[in-house]
Design an enzyme around this catalytic site. Sequence first.
Site, PDB file in Angstrom:
ATOM      1  N   GLY A   9      49.990 -64.992 -18.307  1.00  0.00           N
ATOM      2  CA  GLY A   9      51.108 -64.345 -17.801  1.00  0.00           C
ATOM      3  C   GLY A   9      51.138 -64.809 -15.818  1.00  0.00           C
ATOM      4  O   GLY A   9      51.552 -64.434 -15.307  1.00  0.00           O
ATOM      5  N   ASN A  10      50.109 -65.471 -15.983  1.00  0.00           N
ATOM      6  CA  ASN A  10      49.114 -66.053 -14.213  1.00  0.00           C
ATOM      7  C   ASN A  10      50.836 -66.851 -13.814  1.00  0.00           C
ATOM      8  O   ASN A  10      50.996 -67.263 -13.139  1.00  0.00           O
ATOM      9  CB  ASN A  10      48.498 -66.480 -13.936  1.00  0.00           C
ATOM     10  CG  ASN A  10      47.261 -65.426 -14.058  1.00  0.00           C
ATOM     11  OD1 ASN A  10      47.460 -64.552 -13.365  1.00  0.00           O
ATOM     12  ND2 ASN A  10      46.863 -65.390 -15.048  1.00  0.00           N
ATOM     13  N   LYS A 107      43.452 -53.277 -25.587  1.00  0.00           N
ATOM     14  CA  LYS A 107      44.171 -54.849 -24.618  1.00  0.00           C
ATOM     15  C   LYS A 107      44.500 -54.375 -23.669  1.00  0.00           C
ATOM     16  O   LYS A 107      45.890 -53.106 -23.452  1.00  0.00           O
ATOM     17  CB  LYS A 107      45.659 -54.705 -25.541  1.00  0.00           C
ATOM     18  CG  LYS A 107      46.233 -56.796 -24.464  1.00  0.00           C
ATOM     19  CD  LYS A 107      47.830 -56.833 -25.297  1.00  0.00           C
ATOM     20  CE  LYS A 107      48.261 -58.251 -24.257  1.00  0.00           C
ATOM     21  NZ  LYS A 107      46.964 -58.643 -23.635  1.00  0.00           N
ATOM     22  N   LYS A 189      48.762 -62.368 -27.194  1.00  0.00           N
ATOM     23  CA  LYS A 189      49.871 -63.877 -27.222  1.00  0.00           C
ATOM     24  C   LYS A 189      49.149 -65.031 -28.088  1.00  0.00           C
ATOM     25  O   LYS A 189      49.684 -65.461 -28.568  1.00  0.00           O
ATOM     26  CB  LYS A 189      49.959 -64.374 -26.268  1.00  0.00           C
ATOM     27  CG  LYS A 189      49.852 -65.199 -25.426  1.00  0.00           C
ATOM     28  CD  LYS A 189      49.345 -65.856 -25.126  1.00  0.00           C
ATOM     29  CE  LYS A 189      48.213 -66.531 -23.199  1.00  0.00           C
ATOM     30  NZ  LYS A 189      47.319 -65.505 -23.415  1.00  0.00           N
ATOM     31  N   LYS A 251      41.061 -65.363 -26.756  1.00  0.00           N
ATOM     32  CA  LYS A 251      41.656 -66.779 -27.210  1.00  0.00           C
ATOM     33  C   LYS A 251      40.610 -67.809 -27.823  1.00  0.00           C
ATOM     34  O   LYS A 251      41.144 -68.294 -28.786  1.00  0.00           O
ATOM     35  CB  LYS A 251      41.056 -67.967 -25.359  1.00  0.00           C
ATOM     36  CG  LYS A 251      42.265 -66.656 -24.645  1.00  0.00           C
ATOM     37  CD  LYS A 251      42.258 -67.579 -23.501  1.00  0.00           C
ATOM     38  CE  LYS A 251      42.766 -66.579 -22.106  1.00  0.00           C
ATOM     39  NZ  LYS A 251      43.703 -66.190 -22.537  1.00  0.00           N
TER      40      LYS A 251
HETATM   41  P1  ADP Z   1      45.705 -64.758 -19.438  1.00  0.00           P
HETATM   42  O1  ADP Z   1      46.865 -63.622 -19.126  1.00  0.00           O
HETATM   43  O2  ADP Z   1      46.017 -65.753 -19.624  1.00  0.00           O
HETATM   44  O3  ADP Z   1      45.790 -64.945 -21.410  1.00  0.00           O
HETATM   45  P2  ADP Z   1      43.377 -63.359 -19.418  1.00  0.00           P
HETATM   46  O4  ADP Z   1      42.867 -62.859 -17.932  1.00  0.00           O
HETATM   47  O5  ADP Z   1      44.001 -62.197 -20.670  1.00  0.00           O
HETATM   48  O6  ADP Z   1      44.327 -64.408 -19.521  1.00  0.00           O
HETATM   49  O7  ADP Z   1      42.068 -63.561 -19.985  1.00  0.00           O
HETATM   50  C1  ADP Z   1      41.280 -65.150 -18.947  1.00  0.00           C
HETATM   51  C2  ADP Z   1      40.495 -64.356 -18.352  1.00  0.00           C
HETATM   52  O8  ADP Z   1      38.809 -64.067 -19.374  1.00  0.00           O
HETATM   53  C3  ADP Z   1      39.957 -64.403 -17.071  1.00  0.00           C
HETATM   54  O9  ADP Z   1      40.400 -65.363 -15.532  1.00  0.00           O
HETATM   55  C4  ADP Z   1      38.169 -64.715 -16.944  1.00  0.00           C
HETATM   56  O10 ADP Z   1      38.085 -63.399 -16.261  1.00  0.00           O
HETATM   57  C5  ADP Z   1      37.688 -63.715 -18.210  1.00  0.00           C
HETATM   58  N1  ADP Z   1      36.711 -63.972 -18.974  1.00  0.00           N
HETATM   59  C6  ADP Z   1      36.498 -63.438 -19.655  1.00  0.00           C
HETATM   60  N2  ADP Z   1      35.127 -63.851 -20.159  1.00  0.00           N
HETATM   61  C7  ADP Z   1      35.313 -65.304 -19.919  1.00  0.00           C
HETATM   62  C8  ADP Z   1      34.246 -66.284 -20.192  1.00  0.00           C
HETATM   63  N3  ADP Z   1      33.067 -66.498 -21.363  1.00  0.00           N
HETATM   64  N4  ADP Z   1      34.801 -67.610 -19.671  1.00  0.00           N
HETATM   65  C9  ADP Z   1      35.668 -67.550 -19.336  1.00  0.00           C
HETATM   66  N5  ADP Z   1      36.970 -66.566 -18.877  1.00  0.00           N
HETATM   67  C10 ADP Z   1      36.174 -65.414 -19.225  1.00  0.00           C
HETATM   68 MG    MG Z   2      45.497 -61.875 -22.159  1.00  0.00          MG
END
Ligand code: ADP
Ligand code: MG
Length: 290
Positions: A9-10, A107, A189, A251
Amino acid sequence: MRYVIAVGGNAFRNGKVLNKLSYRIAALKRRGHEIVVTHGNGPQVGNLALHEKKNLAVLTKETQAVMGAAIKKSLIYVDREAGLEAKVVCTHVVVDKDDDEFVNPTKPIGEFCSRKEAERLARKGFVMKRLLKGYRRVVPSPMPLRIVELNKIRELLHEGRIAIAVGGGGAAVTSSGHGFKYADAVIDKDLASSLLAVNLKADRLFILTNVDGVYLGYHTRRARLLRRIDASSLRRTAATEHFESGSMMPKVRACIDFVSKTGKRAVIGNLLKADNVFELKGATVIVPRT
Ligand code: ADP
Ligand code: MG
């Protein structure tokens, strides 16, 4: 090669970021790759839900239209031909009405907020949760089981078009008699993109987000970027490491699933460094075996 590229989303907070990414995607297309772009909608669907009382699946369809159009517009800006041929597929994804998420939602959607604001929203009936960076609303995020418009997406690829699909994880529906019923849920997603990539027999799954990849010891002084790992080692690591549910965990699960089912590679990387990520550099690459 056939690529599924999942965008966080960023990317949508800033037109320049989206254009830079579109430029890279158009370049892959010119090199002859088949491309599906998927995207998240957590912040956007959360904001809509603050003002509109509609079901989250219906709101997800609204975000698919708006965000899909933004991607298409950006592709047209960087490569008129590729952009004009890109097509947004309004996608529905089937989930189980008895999924445990409907009872225990995980979520996060919408923006982060203060404790005071979280308490106010909780009184409105929202489930609020404290996360690493603050409070956020959480909603059911059931497992995606089947992509209704799969054939349509396949056809677009055969026609040489860029498909923009499964936005916001797809609009969640449950089977009801001969038809479907909208579910009040937001599918992750990353998991939906992985299901799509497996179904399309994609050669590679890219998950582009706002960090360089998967970190071990995330949020500690010893944080270290994981560069290359095989799917079964990552599965073992996920059992002991802190991968936040609703953000990094889906992810990781999405990549493990794609790699173990297809024997192809998956990559989690920074969308601001997409050029490197597409070359499998400076990101976390999940391989079938070492
Ligand atoms: P997106 O919108 O791309 O799905 P998310 O916020 O859902 O982004 O996921 C990315 C976030 O996951 C990062 O900004 C970070 O804060 C978080 N995160 C949690 N655990 C970890 C980890 N072990 N390594 C990297 N990021 C992590
Ligand atoms: Mg996400």
